[in-house]
Write a protein that holds these residues in place. Structure first.
Motif, PDB file in Angstrom:
ATOM      1  N   PRO A  64      78.967 -48.080 -22.100  1.00  0.00           N
ATOM      2  CA  PRO A  64      78.184 -46.861 -22.361  1.00  0.00           C
ATOM      3  C   PRO A  64      76.816 -47.127 -22.973  1.00  0.00           C
ATOM      4  CG  PRO A  64      79.989 -47.086 -23.945  1.00  0.00           C
ATOM      5  CD  PRO A  64      80.195 -48.138 -22.901  1.00  0.00           C
ATOM      6  N   THR A  65      76.591 -48.330 -23.507  1.00  0.00           N
ATOM      7  CA  THR A  65      75.276 -48.643 -24.054  1.00  0.00           C
ATOM      8  C   THR A  65      74.277 -49.017 -22.964  1.00  0.00           C
ATOM      9  OG1 THR A  65      75.802 -50.988 -24.400  1.00  0.00           O
ATOM     10  CG2 THR A  65      76.343 -49.460 -26.184  1.00  0.00           C
ATOM     11  N   LYS A  66      74.769 -49.314 -21.742  1.00  0.00           N
ATOM     12  CA  LYS A  66      73.891 -49.706 -20.644  1.00  0.00           C
ATOM     13  C   LYS A  66      74.080 -48.862 -19.399  1.00  0.00           C
ATOM     14  CE  LYS A  66      73.788 -54.586 -22.043  1.00  0.00           C
ATOM     15  NZ  LYS A  66      74.086 -55.975 -21.606  1.00  0.00           N
ATOM     16  N   HIS A  67      75.253 -48.241 -19.257  1.00  0.00           N
ATOM     17  CA  HIS A  67      75.584 -47.481 -18.046  1.00  0.00           C
ATOM     18  C   HIS A  67      75.768 -46.012 -18.401  1.00  0.00           C
ATOM     19  CE1 HIS A  67      77.649 -51.540 -16.997  1.00  0.00           C
ATOM     20  NE2 HIS A  67      76.356 -51.578 -16.703  1.00  0.00           N
ATOM     21  N   GLU A  68      75.421 -45.180 -17.449  1.00  0.00           N
ATOM     22  CA  GLU A  68      75.665 -43.742 -17.574  1.00  0.00           C
ATOM     23  C   GLU A  68      76.536 -43.312 -16.395  1.00  0.00           C
ATOM     24  OE1 GLU A  68      73.242 -39.474 -17.736  1.00  0.00           O
ATOM     25  OE2 GLU A  68      72.184 -41.377 -18.050  1.00  0.00           O
ATOM     26  N   ALA A  69      77.757 -42.888 -16.699  1.00  0.00           N
ATOM     27  CA  ALA A  69      78.725 -42.535 -15.651  1.00  0.00           C
ATOM     28  C   ALA A  69      78.376 -41.179 -15.055  1.00  0.00           C
ATOM     29  CB  ALA A  69      80.134 -42.526 -16.217  1.00  0.00           C
ATOM     30  N   MET A  70      78.253 -41.143 -13.720  1.00  0.00           N
ATOM     31  CA  MET A  70      77.983 -39.899 -13.012  1.00  0.00           C
ATOM     32  C   MET A  70      79.218 -39.355 -12.322  1.00  0.00           C
ATOM     33  SD  MET A  70      74.858 -39.515 -13.790  1.00  0.00           S
ATOM     34  CE  MET A  70      74.463 -38.109 -12.759  1.00  0.00           C
ATOM     35  N   ALA A  71      80.180 -40.242 -12.051  1.00  0.00           N
ATOM     36  CA  ALA A  71      81.400 -39.805 -11.364  1.00  0.00           C
ATOM     37  C   ALA A  71      82.489 -40.840 -11.593  1.00  0.00           C
ATOM     38  CB  ALA A  71      81.141 -39.629  -9.869  1.00  0.00           C
ATOM     39  N   GLN A  72      83.744 -40.402 -11.398  1.00  0.00           N
ATOM     40  CA  GLN A  72      84.893 -41.300 -11.396  1.00  0.00           C
ATOM     41  C   GLN A  72      85.477 -41.326  -9.992  1.00  0.00           C
ATOM     42  OE1 GLN A  72      87.411 -39.925 -14.737  1.00  0.00           O
ATOM     43  NE2 GLN A  72      87.090 -41.961 -15.611  1.00  0.00           N
ATOM     44  N   VAL A  73      85.764 -42.524  -9.539  1.00  0.00           N
ATOM     45  CA  VAL A  73      86.223 -42.715  -8.168  1.00  0.00           C
ATOM     46  C   VAL A  73      87.558 -43.454  -8.195  1.00  0.00           C
ATOM     47  CG1 VAL A  73      85.682 -43.741  -5.928  1.00  0.00           C
ATOM     48  CG2 VAL A  73      83.832 -42.839  -7.354  1.00  0.00           C
ATOM     49  N   GLU A  74      88.548 -42.912  -7.453  1.00  0.00           N
ATOM     50  CA  GLU A  74      89.817 -43.624  -7.334  1.00  0.00           C
ATOM     51  C   GLU A  74      89.615 -44.874  -6.487  1.00  0.00           C
ATOM     52  OE1 GLU A  74      92.896 -41.155  -5.854  1.00  0.00           O
ATOM     53  OE2 GLU A  74      92.597 -39.560  -7.328  1.00  0.00           O
ATOM     54  N   SER A  75      90.117 -45.984  -6.972  1.00  0.00           N
ATOM     55  CA  SER A  75      89.947 -47.235  -6.245  1.00  0.00           C
ATOM     56  C   SER A  75      91.140 -48.148  -6.496  1.00  0.00           C
ATOM     57  CB  SER A  75      88.653 -47.938  -6.687  1.00  0.00           C
ATOM     58  OG  SER A  75      88.524 -49.186  -6.055  1.00  0.00           O
ATOM     59  N   GLN A  76      91.625 -48.739  -5.413  1.00  0.00           N
ATOM     60  CA  GLN A  76      92.688 -49.724  -5.528  1.00  0.00           C
ATOM     61  C   GLN A  76      92.144 -51.150  -5.581  1.00  0.00           C
ATOM     62  OE1 GLN A  76      95.185 -48.951  -2.131  1.00  0.00           O
ATOM     63  NE2 GLN A  76      96.283 -47.262  -3.145  1.00  0.00           N
ATOM     64  N   THR A  77      90.845 -51.307  -5.274  1.00  0.00           N
ATOM     65  CA  THR A  77      90.253 -52.647  -5.232  1.00  0.00           C
ATOM     66  C   THR A  77      89.429 -52.965  -6.476  1.00  0.00           C
ATOM     67  OG1 THR A  77      88.326 -51.786  -4.054  1.00  0.00           O
ATOM     68  CG2 THR A  77      90.171 -52.605  -2.719  1.00  0.00           C
ATOM     69  N   HIS A  78      89.260 -52.011  -7.371  1.00  0.00           N
ATOM     70  CA  HIS A  78      88.496 -52.228  -8.588  1.00  0.00           C
ATOM     71  C   HIS A  78      89.375 -51.953  -9.810  1.00  0.00           C
ATOM     72  CE1 HIS A  78      85.300 -51.543  -5.596  1.00  0.00           C
ATOM     73  NE2 HIS A  78      84.531 -52.275  -6.390  1.00  0.00           N
ATOM     74  N   GLN A  79      89.101 -52.672 -10.850  1.00  0.00           N
ATOM     75  CA  GLN A  79      89.819 -52.435 -12.094  1.00  0.00           C
ATOM     76  C   GLN A  79      89.423 -51.070 -12.659  1.00  0.00           C
ATOM     77  OE1 GLN A  79      92.119 -54.268 -13.697  1.00  0.00           O
ATOM     78  NE2 GLN A  79      92.109 -55.791 -12.051  1.00  0.00           N
ATOM     79  N   PRO A  80      90.382 -50.354 -13.243  1.00  0.00           N
ATOM     80  CA  PRO A  80      90.021 -49.079 -13.874  1.00  0.00           C
ATOM     81  C   PRO A  80      88.923 -49.279 -14.923  1.00  0.00           C
ATOM     82  CG  PRO A  80      92.408 -49.301 -13.712  1.00  0.00           C
ATOM     83  CD  PRO A  80      91.827 -50.628 -13.319  1.00  0.00           C
ATOM     84  N   ASN A  81      88.061 -48.310 -14.976  1.00  0.00           N
ATOM     85  CA  ASN A  81      86.939 -48.304 -15.920  1.00  0.00           C
ATOM     86  C   ASN A  81      85.900 -49.388 -15.614  1.00  0.00           C
ATOM     87  OD1 ASN A  81      85.851 -46.801 -18.113  1.00  0.00           O
ATOM     88  ND2 ASN A  81      86.222 -48.539 -19.476  1.00  0.00           N
ATOM     89  N   SER A  82      85.858 -49.834 -14.377  1.00  0.00           N
ATOM     90  CA  SER A  82      84.810 -50.754 -13.950  1.00  0.00           C
ATOM     91  C   SER A  82      83.840 -50.005 -13.038  1.00  0.00           C
ATOM     92  CB  SER A  82      85.393 -51.971 -13.226  1.00  0.00           C
ATOM     93  OG  SER A  82      86.037 -51.577 -12.033  1.00  0.00           O
ATOM     94  N   VAL A  83      82.636 -50.550 -12.893  1.00  0.00           N
ATOM     95  CA  VAL A  83      81.598 -49.883 -12.108  1.00  0.00           C
ATOM     96  C   VAL A  83      81.835 -50.156 -10.625  1.00  0.00           C
ATOM     97  CG1 VAL A  83      79.130 -49.736 -11.637  1.00  0.00           C
ATOM     98  CG2 VAL A  83      79.932 -50.040 -13.984  1.00  0.00           C
ATOM     99  N   VAL A  84      81.942 -49.053  -9.849  1.00  0.00           N
ATOM    100  CA  VAL A  84      82.173 -49.157  -8.400  1.00  0.00           C
ATOM    101  C   VAL A  84      80.862 -49.116  -7.634  1.00  0.00           C
ATOM    102  CG1 VAL A  84      83.282 -48.058  -6.418  1.00  0.00           C
ATOM    103  CG2 VAL A  84      84.428 -48.071  -8.640  1.00  0.00           C
TER     104      VAL A  84
END
Length: 207
Positions: free
Chosen positions: A143-163
């Motif tokens: 949160p100090t460098k990224h600003e989340a605009m959306a959450q996306v379901e993903s099976q190929t990315h770790q939860p809470n990682s940038v897609v």
């Protein structure tokens, strides 16, 4: 007897003459004290004048220093970006060439290559001045460098990682210029859980 009297008279006259012509060897204590005070006063007056002259010079030097510092500060504010602008001028030249080439027609490949060259030159200028892009895609959400605009379901990315990255973030040395706008992965909802949520329990009154 006359010779003795004469000699006595001459000696007496000589003594009187010596007493009359002898200077006063010692002055009175009051006169000596006055002379000392006058000498001390003259020394203090000279010291005071010297100190005043030194004060006037230092005050003038301080005033000149303040004026010079003020001018230098104003110039620093007015021309703070001079070095950056000089480094950006070649980028502007390349953009003008790309626009001129695009206006002349032809296929789009040279234009793309020209824009890529301009972009590379611009990023090089940024790097020279301490501006660096923020790593985002594939990184844990910060949160100090990224600003989340959306959450996306993903099976190929770790939860809470940038897609995905909507636009890049940048830092100026250790200071954040702007955060990266990103989409963040979340764990997908399993099919079984969806079915469980969609089932409706039968009301006993229906039997």
């Amino acid at each position: 007897m006359s010779d003795e009297l004469k000699n006595s008279t001459e000696e007496t006259g000589t003594e009187q003459s010596t007493e009359e012509t002898a200077p006063v060897e010692n002055s009175s204590p009051a006169d000596s004290a006055v002379d000392d005070l006058r000498q001390q006063l003259a020394a203090k007056e000279l010291e005071a004048k010297t100190n005043y002259d030194r004060f006037v010079r230092q005050a003038a030097e301080l005033d000149n220093f303040k004026k010079r510092a003020s001018r230098e500060r104003e110039d620093a504010l007015r021309f703070a970006n001079e070095s950056l602008i000089k480094d950006l001028l070649p980028v502007v030249d390349n953009l003008e060439r790309a626009v001129a080439h695009a206006s002349g027609g032809g296929n789009g490949k040279p234009i793309v290559e020209g824009v890529e060259m301009v972009l590379k030159g611009l990023l090089d200028v940024f790097a020279k001045h301490g501006v660096t892009p923020i790593s985002a895609v594939g990184q844990p959400f910060d949160p100090t460098k990224h600003e989340a605009m959306a959450q996306v379901e993903s099976q190929t990315h770790q939860p809470n990682s940038v897609v995905d990255e909507l636009h890049k973030g940048y830092t100026l040395r250790d200071r954040l210029l702007r955060p990266a706008l990103v989409s963040v992965a979340k764990a997908p909802i399993t099919q079984g859980k969806k079915n469980d949520d969609s089932e409706v329990e039968n009301d006993p009154s229906d039997d």
